[in-house]
Write a protein that holds these residues in place. Structure first.
Motif, short mmCIF file in Angstrom:
data_model
loop_
_atom_site.label_atom_id
_atom_site.label_comp_id
_atom_site.label_asym_id
_atom_site.label_seq_id
_atom_site.Cartn_x
_atom_site.Cartn_y
_atom_site.Cartn_z
N GLY A 189 -29.70 -11.95 4.29
CA GLY A 189 -29.98 -10.61 3.78
C GLY A 189 -28.76 -9.82 3.36
N VAL A 190 -27.59 -10.42 3.36
CA VAL A 190 -26.37 -9.72 2.96
C VAL A 190 -26.20 -9.90 1.46
CG1 VAL A 190 -23.87 -9.63 3.25
CG2 VAL A 190 -25.33 -10.14 5.20
N PRO A 191 -25.89 -8.80 0.72
CA PRO A 191 -25.70 -8.95 -0.72
C PRO A 191 -24.46 -9.78 -1.03
CG PRO A 191 -25.23 -6.70 -0.03
CD PRO A 191 -25.76 -7.41 1.17
N VAL A 192 -24.62 -10.78 -1.90
CA VAL A 192 -23.53 -11.68 -2.28
C VAL A 192 -23.50 -11.75 -3.79
CG1 VAL A 192 -22.68 -14.04 -2.14
CG2 VAL A 192 -23.80 -13.03 -0.17
N SER A 193 -22.31 -11.54 -4.38
CA SER A 193 -22.19 -11.65 -5.83
C SER A 193 -22.04 -13.12 -6.21
CB SER A 193 -21.00 -10.84 -6.33
OG SER A 193 -19.80 -11.40 -5.85
N PRO A 194 -22.53 -13.52 -7.38
CA PRO A 194 -22.44 -14.92 -7.80
C PRO A 194 -21.00 -15.40 -7.95
CG PRO A 194 -24.02 -13.74 -9.16
CD PRO A 194 -23.34 -12.74 -8.31
N GLU A 195 -20.07 -14.51 -8.27
CA GLU A 195 -18.67 -14.90 -8.44
C GLU A 195 -18.05 -15.35 -7.11
OE1 GLU A 195 -19.53 -11.53 -9.37
OE2 GLU A 195 -20.16 -12.27 -11.33
N ASP A 196 -18.47 -14.75 -6.00
CA ASP A 196 -17.89 -15.05 -4.69
C ASP A 196 -18.73 -16.01 -3.87
OD1 ASP A 196 -15.98 -13.17 -5.40
OD2 ASP A 196 -17.01 -11.52 -4.37
N ALA A 197 -19.79 -16.56 -4.41
CA ALA A 197 -20.75 -17.35 -3.64
C ALA A 197 -20.12 -18.60 -3.03
CB ALA A 197 -21.94 -17.74 -4.50
N GLY A 198 -19.10 -19.16 -3.63
CA GLY A 198 -18.49 -20.39 -3.12
C GLY A 198 -17.45 -20.15 -2.05
N GLU A 199 -17.05 -18.92 -1.80
CA GLU A 199 -16.00 -18.62 -0.82
C GLU A 199 -16.57 -18.50 0.59
OE1 GLU A 199 -14.03 -15.11 -2.09
OE2 GLU A 199 -13.62 -15.90 -4.08
N SER A 200 -15.65 -18.44 1.56
CA SER A 200 -16.03 -18.24 2.96
C SER A 200 -15.58 -16.86 3.42
CB SER A 200 -15.37 -19.30 3.85
OG SER A 200 -15.86 -20.57 3.52
N VAL A 201 -16.17 -16.41 4.50
CA VAL A 201 -15.89 -15.09 5.06
C VAL A 201 -15.54 -15.26 6.52
CG1 VAL A 201 -16.97 -12.89 5.63
CG2 VAL A 201 -17.45 -13.95 3.46
N LEU A 202 -14.54 -14.49 7.00
CA LEU A 202 -14.22 -14.47 8.42
C LEU A 202 -15.31 -13.72 9.16
CD1 LEU A 202 -10.40 -13.74 8.41
CD2 LEU A 202 -11.53 -15.90 8.91
N ALA A 203 -15.70 -14.24 10.31
CA ALA A 203 -16.78 -13.62 11.07
C ALA A 203 -16.53 -13.78 12.56
CB ALA A 203 -18.11 -14.26 10.71
N GLU A 204 -17.08 -12.86 13.34
CA GLU A 204 -17.11 -12.97 14.79
C GLU A 204 -18.55 -13.27 15.18
OE1 GLU A 204 -15.89 -9.05 15.81
OE2 GLU A 204 -13.78 -9.53 15.71
N MET A 205 -18.74 -14.31 15.97
CA MET A 205 -20.09 -14.70 16.35
C MET A 205 -20.27 -14.46 17.85
SD MET A 205 -22.12 -18.22 15.61
CE MET A 205 -22.02 -17.96 13.87
N LEU A 206 -21.38 -13.80 18.18
CA LEU A 206 -21.75 -13.59 19.57
C LEU A 206 -22.62 -14.77 19.98
CD1 LEU A 206 -21.66 -11.61 21.98
CD2 LEU A 206 -23.79 -10.67 21.12
N VAL A 207 -22.18 -15.51 21.02
CA VAL A 207 -22.84 -16.75 21.43
C VAL A 207 -23.27 -16.60 22.89
CG1 VAL A 207 -22.52 -19.23 21.68
CG2 VAL A 207 -21.36 -18.02 19.85
#
Length: 158
Positions: A125-143
């Motif tokens: 559900g996060v908006p993603v532009s088609p130009e950046d779709a192949g990149e990765s994002v840094l994230a913090e995950m609660l496990v």
């Protein structure tokens, strides 16, 4: 003035007129042809054919507008009555991957830093532009303590 003599003269003229009219007769097919011509000019129409086309167009437009409004309201409304599962704050996007009750009730959650492909974010559900779709994002995950992901905070998004 004598009315009886006057009426007798009129009666004779009316009798002569009746006799002359009896001799005047239309041909046999005239009535049939007149009725057929009338039927061609004034055809019987069903109830829905009597409604003007402009009224049908207006009704169709209103129905289409109602469908668009229902779809627009249905898509913009949150899926549940509780808090939203995707929220944005000053540190980035927070995405709850499990129910908020389970996240709050977890006794020993851990935070893990990871990289998440942007294409996976679109399914969350996060908006993603088609130009950046192949990149990765840094994230913090609660496990959770058993390693099940509960929530995700995106730290480097535009």
């Amino acid at each position: 003035m004598d009315t009886t003599t006057h009426n007798d003269g009129l009666d004779g003229h009316l009798t002569a007129l009746r006799t002359a009219m009896d001799e005047v007769d239309a041909p046999r097919c005239v009535e049939k042809e007149l009725m057929a011509a009338f039927a061609r000019q004034h055809t019987r129409r069903r109830w829905y054919q009597r409604i003007p086309r402009a009224a049908w167009a207006g009704a169709g437009s209103l129905a289409a507008l109602a469908v668009v409004a229902v779809l627009a309201l249905g898509l913009s409304a949150p899926q549940s009555g509780g808090p939203q599962l995707v929220q944005r704050d000053e540190r980035g996007y927070f995405i709850a991957l499990d129910s908020l009750e389970r996240i709050e009730g977890e006794p020993n959650p851990r935070m893990i830093e990871t990289e998440v492909p942007r294409m996976e974010l679109a399914s969350l559900g996060v908006p993603v532009s088609p130009e950046d779709a192949g990149e990765s994002v840094l994230a913090e995950m609660l496990v959770s303590a058993d390693g099940e992901p509960l929530a995700l905070r995106l730290t480097a998004t535009h």
